[in-house]
Design an enzyme around this catalytic site. Sequence first.
Site, PDB file in Angstrom:
ATOM      1  N   HIS A  16      34.662  15.100  18.810  1.00  0.00           N
ATOM      2  CA  HIS A  16      34.738  14.208  20.050  1.00  0.00           C
ATOM      3  C   HIS A  16      34.671  13.151  19.896  1.00  0.00           C
ATOM      4  CE1 HIS A  16      34.157  13.703  24.461  1.00  0.00           C
ATOM      5  NE2 HIS A  16      32.990  12.547  24.431  1.00  0.00           N
ATOM      6  N   TYR A  61      36.242   7.502  30.061  1.00  0.00           N
ATOM      7  CA  TYR A  61      36.416   7.354  28.706  1.00  0.00           C
ATOM      8  C   TYR A  61      37.182   6.549  28.348  1.00  0.00           C
ATOM      9  CZ  TYR A  61      36.032  11.998  27.057  1.00  0.00           C
ATOM     10  OH  TYR A  61      35.585  14.078  26.951  1.00  0.00           O
ATOM     11  N   ARG A  99      38.773  12.922  19.643  1.00  0.00           N
ATOM     12  CA  ARG A  99      38.995  12.745  21.492  1.00  0.00           C
ATOM     13  C   ARG A  99      39.515  11.647  21.596  1.00  0.00           C
ATOM     14  NH1 ARG A  99      40.494  16.046  25.431  1.00  0.00           N
ATOM     15  NH2 ARG A  99      38.787  15.554  27.041  1.00  0.00           N
ATOM     16  N   LYS A 129      38.460  23.549  29.942  1.00  0.00           N
ATOM     17  CA  LYS A 129      37.387  23.986  31.258  1.00  0.00           C
ATOM     18  C   LYS A 129      38.008  24.734  32.200  1.00  0.00           C
ATOM     19  CE  LYS A 129      34.270  20.222  29.642  1.00  0.00           C
ATOM     20  NZ  LYS A 129      33.692  19.504  30.056  1.00  0.00           N
ATOM     21  N   HIS A 162      41.627  16.537  32.237  1.00  0.00           N
ATOM     22  CA  HIS A 162      40.822  16.548  33.155  1.00  0.00           C
ATOM     23  C   HIS A 162      41.113  16.631  34.753  1.00  0.00           C
ATOM     24  CE1 HIS A 162      38.688  12.977  30.291  1.00  0.00           C
ATOM     25  NE2 HIS A 162      38.530  13.806  30.067  1.00  0.00           N
ATOM     26  N   ARG A 201      39.705  18.621  23.444  1.00  0.00           N
ATOM     27  CA  ARG A 201      38.583  19.237  22.815  1.00  0.00           C
ATOM     28  C   ARG A 201      37.754  20.182  21.843  1.00  0.00           C
ATOM     29  NH1 ARG A 201      39.170  20.104  28.272  1.00  0.00           N
ATOM     30  NH2 ARG A 201      38.589  18.250  29.907  1.00  0.00           N
TER      31      ARG A 201
END
Length: 309
Positions: free
Chosen positions: A249, A284, A252, A180, A275, A156
């Site tokens: 992005h 994705y 990625r 995250k 994830h 990311r």
Amino acid sequence: MSESPVTLPSSLQQPLERFYEYLRSEKGLSLHTQRNYKQQLETMAGHLVQMGLKSWNQVDAAWVRQLASKGMREGMKASSLATRLSSLRSFFDFLILRGELSANPAKGVSAPRKQRPLPKNLDVDEVGQLLEVDEDDPLSIRDRAMMELMYGAGLRLAEMVSINVKDISLGAGEIRVVGKGDKERKVPFSGLAQEWVAKWLKVRGSLANADEPALFVSKLGVRISHRNVQKRMAEWGQKQAVASHISPHKLRHSFATHMLESSNNLRAVQELLGHENISTTQIYTHLDFQHLAQAYDQAHPRAKKKGKE
């Protein structure tokens, strides 16, 4: 061709009329909103009649979900379905207020969230075209190292910007990444990504301030900003004459798609991307459910068919 309006029994129509009067006299809603509510409620009431219901007391959460499903099958937009359910919740709140209902069956039913369109991934040739950066000034070396790392490790933007020099293990081909929710993971990188990060580390000292821990720095010598990375990648896309707009992005996303196409290993790609849920990886990579099911059947030890063990 529109459906013929269904005649509502008074047990359904009269509470609606009282609600419309309430909206007019007490809520002070705009005429547009009142008309919207009326249209949505009468459409749903018509559906309930077709389902065999004669009173609002008979409606439970299962019926509300059926109404929502019917709207989805008819191709309603998520925003329109949200309006439909909102009008129903407001109407049931009114009935509770008047003592005609004890609970709101529409409270726990929500419209599907509008899906954000994912960026189109680059094909392998476009990635090659973008990364054919042969200039040897420190900023160009930095930019190629960032793009190689973004595509080579599927990071990311925030993860890449936050990497410090101490997080890189060139010999082992590993990076410590904080994703995250402050979740830490180790990400492998090799080949050209490893080669260009090494090249960048050799010239980084000509730009970085002495006490700056960041791996990637701006020409001011401090940690590079998200906006600067986005701007530089878009500029390289134009300079290298790549047809698609280039963004972090998109690199990625291209990593995820190309990894899945070549490995067919959904779980590994999920781990590499960081994830939490495999459903995110599925979105994705444009997987349809059948492909997902096949990947699961082939990979999971308890999903293997008898006779194939």
